[in-house]
Write a protein that holds these residues in place. Structure first.
Motif, PDB file in Angstrom:
ATOM      1  N   CYS A 125       0.712  -1.110  -0.246  1.00 57.18           N
ATOM      2  CA  CYS A 125       0.050   0.031   0.145  1.00 57.18           C
ATOM      3  C   CYS A 125       0.565   1.115   0.162  1.00 57.18           C
ATOM      4  CB  CYS A 125      -0.701  -0.357   0.903  1.00 57.18           C
ATOM      5  SG  CYS A 125       0.002   0.491   2.370  1.00 57.18           S
ATOM      6  N   ILE A 126       0.514   2.461  -0.570  1.00 56.91           N
ATOM      7  CA  ILE A 126       1.183   4.046  -0.509  1.00 56.91           C
ATOM      8  C   ILE A 126       1.345   4.661   1.209  1.00 56.91           C
ATOM      9  CG2 ILE A 126       0.939   6.184  -0.953  1.00 56.91           C
ATOM     10  CD1 ILE A 126      -0.987   5.097  -3.418  1.00 56.91           C
ATOM     11  N   LEU A 127       1.980   5.048   1.316  1.00 57.08           N
ATOM     12  CA  LEU A 127       2.332   4.684   2.986  1.00 57.08           C
ATOM     13  C   LEU A 127       2.272   7.068   2.984  1.00 57.08           C
ATOM     14  CD1 LEU A 127       5.381   2.321   4.170  1.00 57.08           C
ATOM     15  CD2 LEU A 127       2.968   2.168   4.521  1.00 57.08           C
ATOM     16  N   VAL A 128       1.724   7.169   3.975  1.00 49.31           N
ATOM     17  CA  VAL A 128       1.509   8.064   3.995  1.00 49.31           C
ATOM     18  C   VAL A 128       2.513   8.474   5.958  1.00 49.31           C
ATOM     19  CG1 VAL A 128      -0.085   9.666   4.586  1.00 49.31           C
ATOM     20  CG2 VAL A 128      -0.762   8.299   3.384  1.00 49.31           C
ATOM     21  N   ARG A 129       3.490   9.074   6.013  1.00 45.30           N
ATOM     22  CA  ARG A 129       4.303   9.364   6.898  1.00 45.30           C
ATOM     23  C   ARG A 129       4.541  10.532   7.162  1.00 45.30           C
ATOM     24  NH1 ARG A 129       9.683   9.817   2.894  1.00 45.30           N
ATOM     25  NH2 ARG A 129       8.459  10.261   1.393  1.00 45.30           N
TER      26      ARG A 129
END
Length: 242
Positions: A238-242
């Motif tokens: 999945c796309i990670l939101v840091r």
């Protein structure tokens, strides 16, 4: 490497939440209890029609038997009338012929009485069959009324959900305006995979998409990357939101 600024990623999280709401609403619409009830009513109607066809066939056979016997009575009456005319019309040749005519008329009368008894028996058999058919007609009318009521309730429930879907969909359109087409395409591709979380926060070492901890070295590497660089979870993709 696709660029994704923090604001776009935050918007993407909001888009995903709205997509979940849309999925839930569409599932709710597809599984409304009224829809299940209509299927059950259709099954009741099918069973009723099958039973009615069976009783209709029985009623038809009895009616045909009654008609055949009534036709026979009519023929006997015609024959009695004819022979009675000969008996009293002065056309008989002698005493023996008169006696024969009298005996034949009496025999026809006995046959008529026998056939009429058979007609009465059939009529007695028809009575409960007709009553059963009437009960089935009442049941069918009740199913008709139930189907109409449930269909109206289903239409109202669908309209309410459709209104909510339109509202959430409008919110989604507003949110996607803040996401680049390229990033949105990646999100849509990931989300199209069954059971996949397309975008999730990285909190500490944990990906909130798969709820697994990333290796410390991997997290350290991600922290050093530019904030606008798109990164994915090594575990679930999945796309990670840091």
């Amino acid at each position: 490497m696709t660029a994704a600024d923090p604001t776009s990623l935050q918007e993407l999280l909001a888009v995903q939440e709205l997509d979940r709401k849309l999925d839930a609403l569409r599932h709710q619409r597809a599984t409304l209890p009224e829809r299940t009830r209509l299927v059950a009513l259709a099954g009741e109607r099918a069973a009723l029609l099958e039973k009615r066809a069976e009783i209709d066939s029985q009623r038809h056979d009895l009616g045909r038997g009654q008609k055949r016997l009534e036709d026979e009575v009519a023929l006997i009456d015609a024959r009695i009338e004819q022979e009675t005319g000969r008996l009293y019309g002065g056309n008989a040749g002698g005493v023996k012929e008169l006696q024969a005519l009298q005996e034949e008329i009496e025999g026809l009368g006995r046959r008529k009485a026998l056939v009429e008894d058979q007609i009465i028996e059939i009529m007695e058999q028809i009575e409960p069959v007709d009553a059963a058919l009437e009960r089935l007609r009442v049941e069918e009318r009740a199913i008709d009324e139930s189907e109409q009521d449930v269909s109206e309730a289903l239409g109202a429930a669908e309209a309410d959900i459709d209104e909510l879907v339109a509202t959430v969909d409008a919110q989604r359109t507003e949110r996607t305006a803040g996401v680049s087409p390229e990033l949105l395409a990646i999100y849509d591709r990931l989300r199209a995979e069954p059971g996949r979380v397309a975008v999730a926060r990285l909190v500490g070492f944990t990906c909130h998409g798969c709820h697994l901890d990333l290796a410390a070295m991997e997290v350290d590497r991600l922290k050093k990357l530019p904030q606008d660089e798109l990164v994915h979870c090594d575990e679930c993709g999945c796309i990670l939101v840091r």
